[in-house]
Design a protein around this motif. Structure first.
Motif, PDB file in Angstrom:
ATOM      1  N   GLN A 122       0.805  -1.283  -0.087  1.00 45.26           N
ATOM      2  CA  GLN A 122      -0.026  -0.061   0.029  1.00 45.26           C
ATOM      3  C   GLN A 122       0.883   1.277   0.176  1.00 45.26           C
ATOM      4  N   ARG A 123       2.131   1.178   0.638  1.00 47.49           N
ATOM      5  CA  ARG A 123       2.753   2.385   0.741  1.00 47.49           C
ATOM      6  C   ARG A 123       3.477   2.670  -0.570  1.00 47.49           C
ATOM      7  N   ALA A 124       3.834   1.379  -1.224  1.00 50.81           N
ATOM      8  CA  ALA A 124       4.644   1.447  -2.261  1.00 50.81           C
ATOM      9  C   ALA A 124       3.663   2.025  -3.538  1.00 50.81           C
ATOM     10  N   ALA A 125       2.370   1.730  -3.580  1.00 51.58           N
ATOM     11  CA  ALA A 125       1.337   2.314  -4.355  1.00 51.58           C
ATOM     12  C   ALA A 125       1.302   3.866  -3.957  1.00 51.58           C
ATOM     13  N   THR A 126       1.339   4.141  -3.107  1.00 51.43           N
ATOM     14  CA  THR A 126       1.348   5.644  -2.730  1.00 51.43           C
ATOM     15  C   THR A 126       2.437   6.374  -3.095  1.00 51.43           C
ATOM     16  N   HIS A 127       3.797   5.610  -3.088  1.00 47.94           N
ATOM     17  CA  HIS A 127       5.035   6.381  -3.414  1.00 47.94           C
ATOM     18  C   HIS A 127       4.863   6.412  -4.849  1.00 47.94           C
ATOM     19  N   LEU A 128       4.340   5.321  -5.731  1.00 44.73           N
ATOM     20  CA  LEU A 128       4.353   5.493  -7.207  1.00 44.73           C
ATOM     21  C   LEU A 128       3.679   6.527  -7.476  1.00 44.73           C
ATOM     22  N   SER A 129       2.377   6.633  -6.920  1.00 48.73           N
ATOM     23  CA  SER A 129       1.444   7.851  -7.172  1.00 48.73           C
ATOM     24  C   SER A 129       2.158   9.147  -7.029  1.00 48.73           C
ATOM     25  N   ALA A 130       2.928   9.274  -5.937  1.00 47.24           N
ATOM     26  CA  ALA A 130       3.492  10.553  -5.642  1.00 47.24           C
ATOM     27  C   ALA A 130       4.650  11.147  -6.575  1.00 47.24           C
ATOM     28  N   VAL A 131       5.389   9.932  -6.980  1.00 50.46           N
ATOM     29  CA  VAL A 131       6.530  10.112  -8.008  1.00 50.46           C
ATOM     30  C   VAL A 131       5.985  10.402  -9.138  1.00 50.46           C
ATOM     31  N   GLN A 132       4.825   9.735  -9.933  1.00 43.53           N
ATOM     32  CA  GLN A 132       4.322  10.102 -11.053  1.00 43.53           C
ATOM     33  C   GLN A 132       3.596  11.563 -11.040  1.00 43.53           C
ATOM     34  N   SER A 133       3.319  11.945 -10.183  1.00 46.91           N
ATOM     35  CA  SER A 133       2.594  13.177 -10.098  1.00 46.91           C
ATOM     36  C   SER A 133       3.552  14.474 -10.073  1.00 46.91           C
ATOM     37  N   ARG A 134       4.786  14.080  -9.363  1.00 46.42           N
ATOM     38  CA  ARG A 134       5.657  15.222  -8.741  1.00 46.42           C
ATOM     39  C   ARG A 134       6.817  15.362  -9.230  1.00 46.42           C
ATOM     40  N   ALA A 135       7.371  14.185  -9.567  1.00 44.59           N
ATOM     41  CA  ALA A 135       8.871  14.064 -10.394  1.00 44.59           C
ATOM     42  C   ALA A 135       8.785  12.797 -10.981  1.00 44.59           C
ATOM     43  N   PRO A 136       8.207  12.873 -12.238  1.00 43.13           N
ATOM     44  CA  PRO A 136       8.036  11.442 -13.044  1.00 43.13           C
ATOM     45  C   PRO A 136       9.198  10.888 -13.708  1.00 43.13           C
ATOM     46  N   ASP A 137      10.267  10.595 -12.847  1.00 43.46           N
ATOM     47  CA  ASP A 137      11.496   9.924 -13.413  1.00 43.46           C
ATOM     48  C   ASP A 137      11.206   8.745 -14.008  1.00 43.46           C
ATOM     49  N   PRO A 138      11.436   8.349 -15.141  1.00 43.22           N
ATOM     50  CA  PRO A 138      11.106   7.185 -15.927  1.00 43.22           C
ATOM     51  C   PRO A 138      11.841   5.957 -15.330  1.00 43.22           C
ATOM     52  N   ALA A 139      12.962   5.985 -14.784  1.00 42.72           N
ATOM     53  CA  ALA A 139      13.732   4.775 -14.398  1.00 42.72           C
ATOM     54  C   ALA A 139      12.898   4.330 -13.098  1.00 42.72           C
TER      55      ALA A 139
END
Length: 331
Positions: free
Chosen positions: A39-56
């Motif tokens: 659940q935390r990793a899913a939240t982290h993924l969402s945060a990264v995609q919306s704020r700093a979408p680094d492809p790697a």
């Protein structure tokens, strides 16, 4: 977002999640930890995609979340296995568990039909009141037999399948009201009784039974099964049984009826093929009837062998518990 700081803060959690996913067996506490980390990793993924979408980083977290989701929710069975289970377990056990209903329908329907055949067949003067003498003569000597061959076989098969599917669907899904099912059954029983009585009264019993038997055994059985399942839905509302609310009883019967409806699509298709290609064929009457009886007996064996076996194994034909939805406690 400082991406490097974010990775440094959560990297240990991601590595721990990867470690848990790589293990074949987990303890209860480790399973709870895996769910929380997923659940935390899913939240982290969402945060990264919306704020700093680094492809790697997005790619890494996406793969990690997908693996965790598959582990937490489980994988679904291959479609071919689901298909095979439906025809070897789901459909036959649903039909088998409803057998008192459709066997009762078949008995009542047959009693009405054969009673009318006998009545009209032994009283030609009564049969002659159904229509003008010229129309009756045209029907019994030509129209009845021509009905099965006046259209191309493939078109006739599709027409028959569509008509019978509509009758079966009406019986199934109006069952909660009961009376529409009874009306359809009585109307069809009277029609068969009147037609059969006319044919018998005018010395055409061999033509009537020779043409209607090959496809009629399986076709009418499919309609009886649909009607029985439909009436079972209606009765579950009237008498839900101990320990169940009316809504629960109706839902259970309706879910079984949907399984039956899907399986009857194939059964009615087979009876339609027999009616279009076998009934009007040039085969001897005995051969045509043998084909019909074989299909009918095969269906009964299929239901009572596979269905009874599945019922003894605890199968009900219903959805799995996880797929039925949550139920509120009831007294």
């Amino acid at each position: 977002m400082d991406l490097d700081a974010y990775v440094a803060e959560h990297r240990a959690e991601w590595l721990r999640l990867e470690h848990l996913l790589s293990r074949r067996r987990l303890t209860g506490s480790e399973s709870d930890e895996l769910i929380a980390l997923y659940q935390r990793a899913a939240t982290h993924l969402s945060a990264v995609q919306s704020r700093a979408p680094d492809p790697a980083l997005v790619g890494r977290l996406s793969r990690l979340v997908a693996r965790a989701r598959s582990t937490v929710t489980g994988t679904s069975a291959p479609s071919w296995l689901t298909f095979a289970r439906f025809f070897t377990v789901g459909f036959p056990v649903a039909v088998y568990r409803a057998w008192p209903w459709w066997c009762g329908v078949a008995t009542a329907f047959s009693a009405v039909s054969f009673g009318l055949i006998f009545w009209f067949g032994t009283q030609p003067e009564l049969a002659s009141q159904l229509a003008p003498q010229s129309a009756i003569k045209q029907y019994v000597e030509q129209d009845f037999a021509d009905y099965y061959s006046e259209n191309p076989a493939q078109d006739f098969a599709a027409q028959v399948w569509t008509n019978n599917a509509m009758i079966a669907a009406l019986c199934l899904f109006s069952g909660i009201l009961i009376f529409p099912v009874l009306y359809v059954l009585v109307a069809n029983a009277i029609t068969i009784g009147e037609v059969g009585g006319l044919m018998v009264a005018y010395g055409k019993a061999d033509i009537f039974f020779g043409l209607i038997t090959p496809h009629g055994l399986l076709e009418l059985t499919a309609v009886f099964v649909a009607a029985g399942a439909g009436l079972r839905i209606g009765w579950s509302w009237i008498a839900p049984g101990p320990g169940r609310t009316r809504a629960q009883a109706v839902a259970e019967a309706a879910r079984a009826a949907v399984l039956i409806a899907l399986g009857l699509v194939v059964v009615l298709a087979i009876s339609g093929v027999i009616e279009a290609f076998v009934t009007p064929s040039g085969l001897p009457t005995a051969a045509r009837i043998t084909i019909g009886v074989t299909a009918f007996a095969g269906f009964l064996a299929y239901v009572f062998v596979l269905g009874r076996r599945a019922a003894r194994a605890g199968e009900t034909g219903d959805l799995a518990l996880a797929e039925r939805g949550d139920l509120a406690p009831a007294v």
